[in-house]
Design a protein around this motif. Structure first.
Motif: not given
Length: 874
Positions: A69-71, A174-177, A250-251
């Motif tokens: 999660d990169l939000n 990766l898709k979000e990036l 988040h791990l």
């Protein structure tokens, strides 16, 4: 994996190179879905297996950690986004440290590794700790880890790395990036001058990712390795994303590693930072050679903890001859304040300022132009400030945060009294050359920094302001006084203004250094220059052979004359293999090998007209102090071979008491040996020796035809002054009585060509030329040293023949104390008038309605500038 871990443990125990160990571990286990961690021993992750320990830091492997999660991360928009199959994704955690709490690398002599040179940044997360996601090759990731273990890793401005942990980016992340990179590739915002600190500008420097290599502005201005051009300031600039709340990574758990923990053999299970020995650093490894290639210019240069190249960039306006002249002025004064072996000063042309990523490698931006800044350039400068940059405005139109520059015609190019407040709330009062402008602000001044300066007039006009900007530590100090201009006849209107500015010149440097220090630069004493060999020279050819014959009988079999202070080793020629230390200095006897840009032996010979003094010369470009060089020769050498030591620079110059004597190039520095019979006029009045030397310097100048009105004077007991305003030289006398003879070493230094930090003789000559339309030539140090020694010998002869009365009329002609009133003992002491010197060379003063009292200098408590003198203790 169990077998691999056991093998790694044994490998570490038996001392393989850390770089090779780390790289091999990453290569072997990268595909196993475990995570690699570099951290402090106290922060060892639960269940981790230590592979390597160094000091208080460890390299370990443990359960897989991933990010899906990169939000809540600020993404660096790098397009096209490709995560190389052979690369390692990782998170670096750092803390933000400022000011005195900055921690320097443990050994500045080791090669530093810059984080931005070894990886490509993907996203960041402001907070404490400050987190950065990046990717790197196995080799580069290993190099970062080894540098972290050995405290050689540099982050961006003020960030100190605390932990590096490899992570796995989930497919969703990766898709979000990829999506965000393709949708927002061109959205690079630059803050306007009116932008508030809450704004969220993207990184201006990221424009250059993937573009051609930028033009070099100086050492380290060019990005070196990988695709991370312009990424170094990421850590500092993205702290501006202040609205992002802190949230831990988040791990996800790695069941393979958890199961492995239960089946690991005892020797591996209990491996820790305490029972694995530290491994020596091996510079022969391939990773280390890469680090050397990355930062070759670091060698021999002071480490800059900010992680940026030590560049000070000077913007002086559009290209013109006037601008180039202004650049030279500003560069000269800054070079006098900072160590030029630690910082480099470059001209920043307007074209480069607009096009090149100069902010990546700029510690300080100096704006010194009256011209209005183009709007696009102003935005560049504000973007630099928003990233934590530091700006110094020198009589510039550049302002922001609501400040306005208002012209006041009555102040333009006039000398004014400025009250300057330092950061510690102490104040400095000085005379300054005003630009004719003042700073005004329509609102409150509460947001200003502590450093500021205002005129001592009714309006208390503000001429220096400190303005913080943004949340990343950016700030500017703006000045409307000409701190960059030295006092000279070309910038002032009257001789009185020249005197006022010269009197405040030391304080001008004090203010400028306070400003530079506040902006994060070091203004420590400059690096001590390397010592050079001595050269044995003679002022007369006829004494050369007797000198060498005498010397041959006095040196030991190794060619050495030893004394308590220094060992002189006489050699025919000098090679770099001969060591030079303050206690052991080689002396070259071959005159043909001598040459110096700063000392012309022929000029010295032509102007030395003595019977004895100054005939044999020990000359050095750089030496600890001339006062020690004659120590082993003074009692033995025949008097007709009068000794003198001359240096261009001293590294340990001495003044009165415990004072240091500054010895810049351009100061005439010498120590002269004089022998005085005890039973002689001067032998009975040895305190007069220092007066005679001071007088000799003044007379050496003022006895030159047409130079008689150069306002050079003597100040009791041992100083050379410009008028009664400021000191430009001094005398130090050490005497030893052996039998019936005083052996006296007279140390003397006076400013000839060096205008800073106070004033020099050539300044007085230039000012005289301006006032009288004359064309007197500047003088040389070698010329004046020879003339001074010549005059001194004549003064000694006169004193020996006629006593004090033979020289006092000339002394009184040049001294600064005529009819001067001073206080005895303290500022509340009785007021007295100076009468003259007594028969022993001490000062006589007349108390109002009382008797004449003798006073004397008591260490450093005698300060005629404060009008205080100390009664002689009986």
């Amino acid at each position: 994996m169990l077998i691999t871990l056991c093998y790694l443990y044994l490998w570490a125990r038996w001392g393989r190179r850390p770089a090779a160990l780390v790289r091999a571990t990453v290569q072997r286990l990268r595909a196993s879905r475990c995570s690699f961690t570099f951290c402090g021993a106290a922060a060892l992750p639960r269940g981790a297996r230590v592979c390597l320990s160094r000091g208080g830091r460890v390299f370990c492997v443990g359960e897989s950690q991933s990010i899906d999660d990169l939000n809540k991360w600020a993404l660096f928009l790098v397009s096209p986004f490709i995560l190389e199959a052979e690369h390692v994704a990782f998170v670096t955690e750092s803390i933000w440290v400022q000011g005195e709490n900055l921690q320097r690398p443990s050994s500045s002599s080791e090669t530093l590794v810059k984080w931005s040179d070894c990886c490509l940044p993907l996203a960041c997360r402001p907070g404490d700790p400050y987190q950065l996601i990046a990717e790197a090759s196995v080799d580069d990731f290993s190099k970062l880890g080894v540098a972290f273990l050995e405290d050689r890793l540099q982050m961006a401005n003020g960030l100190i790395p605390q932990k590096i942990v490899s992570v796995h980016l989930q497919d969703s992340a990766l898709k979000e990036l990829k999506d965000q990179a393709s949708n927002k590739q061109a959205e690079i915002l630059q803050p306007s001058p009116e932008a508030s600190v809450e704004n969220k500008p993207e990184l201006d420097v990221m424009e250059h990712v993937g573009q051609e290599e930028p033009k070099v502005l100086g050492p380290e201005a060019t990005q070196q390795k990988g695709g991370a051009s312009g990424s170094e300031p990421a850590g500092e600039s993205d702290r501006g994303v202040g609205s992002l709340e802190l949230c831990h990574l988040h791990l996800s758990s790695c069941h393979e590693c958890l199961e492995l923990e239960n089946s690991t053999i005892e020797s591996v299970k209990f491996a820790s930072a305490e029972n694995i020995p530290d491994l020596p650093y091996d510079y022969s490894g391939s990773l280390e050679s890469i680090a050397d290639d990355v930062c070759p210019e670091r060698e021999g240069r002071r480490v800059n903890i900010t992680g940026k190249a030590p560049n000070i960039l000077l913007y002086v306006g559009s290209d013109s001859q006037e601008a180039l002249g202004r650049f030279q002025q500003v560069r000269s004064v800054l070079a006098d304040c900072v160590d030029t072996d630690s910082y480099t000063l470059y001209h920043l042309p307007e074209e480069s300022a607009l096009r090149d990523p100069w902010s990546d490698n700029c510690l300080l931006l100096v704006i010194a132009t009256r011209e209005s800044l183009p709007e696009d350039l102003s935005r560049k400068f504000m973007a630099y400030l928003s990233q934590g940059g530091k700006v110094l405005g020198l009589s510039s139109s550049f302002t922001f945060a609501g400040f306005q520059v208002t012209s006041k015609g009555a102040l333009q190019e006039t000398v004014q009294n400025l009250l300057f407040s330092k950061v510690d709330q102490s104040q400095v009062k000085l005379s300054v050359l005003s630009s004719g402008c003042v700073y005004e602000h329509p609102g409150e001044w509460l947001s200003l920094g502590k450093l500021q300066g205002h005129l001592e007039n009714e309006d208390k006009d503000r001429l220096i302001v400190q303005v913080p900007f943004g949340t990343c530590g950016g700030e500017a100090i703006l000045c409307q006084v000409h701190l960059e201009l030295p006092p000279s006849s070309s910038v002032v209107r009257t001789p009185e203004d020249f005197d006022l500015l010269k009197s405040s010149n030391v304080r001008r440097y004090e203010v400028l250094k306070e400003i530079l220090t506040t902006l994060g630069l070091s203004c420590d004493v400059q690096q001590v220059p390397a010592l050079t060999p001595l050269y044995l020279l003679s002022a007369a050819e006829e004494i050369r052979d007797p000198l060498m014959q005498w010397l041959g009988k006095r040196v030991d079999p190794e060619g050495v004359i030893q004394s308590s202070k220094v060992s002189l080793k006489f050699v025919s020629s000098y090679t770099s293999e001969i060591e030079i230390t303050p206690a052991a200095i080689p002396v070259v006897t071959d005159v043909e090998a001598f040459s110096s840009e700063n000392f012309n032996l022929d000029i010295y010979r032509q102007n030395l007209q003595t019977k004895q003094l100054g005939k044999v010369i020990l000359f050095a470009e750089v030496t600890p102090t001339t006062m020690s060089l004659l120590d082993g020769l003074m009692f033995e050498m025949p008097q007709e071979m009068g000794l003198i030591a001359i240096a261009v620079r001293q590294t340990q110059g001495k003044g009165r008491g415990r004072n240091a004597w500054l010895s810049p190039v351009g100061c005439a520095l010498s120590t002269l040996l004089v022998s005085i019979p005890l039973r002689s006029q001067l032998g009975q009045r040895i305190p007069f020796v220092q007066h005679l030397m001071s007088l000799a310097v003044v007379e050496a100048v003022r006895s030159i035809p047409e130079y008689q009105d150069i306002d050079l004077r003597v100040k009791w007991p041992n100083d050379i002054y410009y008028s009664d305003l400021m000191k430009l030289g001094g005398v130090l006398v050490n005497s030893t009585l052996m039998g019936e003879t005083f052996y006296i070493l007279i140390g003397c230094g006076f400013n000839v060509t060096n205008s800073n930090p106070t004033i020099c003789i050539n300044d007085l000559i230039l000012e005289y030329n301006r006032q009288h339309g004359a064309d007197l030539k500047p003088l040389r140090t070698d010329f004046l040293i020879a003339r001074t020694v010549t005059v001194l010998e004549k003064l000694i002869d006169t004193f020996q023949d006629k006593g004090p009365n033979g020289i006092l009329p000339l002394y009184y002609k040049y001294w600064v104390h005529s009819a001067q009133q001073v206080r005895l003992g303290s500022s509340e002491g009785p007021t007295v008038s100076i009468v003259g010197l007594d028969d022993s060379g001490f000062l006589m003063v007349h108390q109002e309605g009382g008797e004449v009292v003798t006073v004397h200098p008591d260490g450093n408590s005698f300060d005629m500038l404060r009008n205080l003198i100390i009664p002689k203790q009986r």
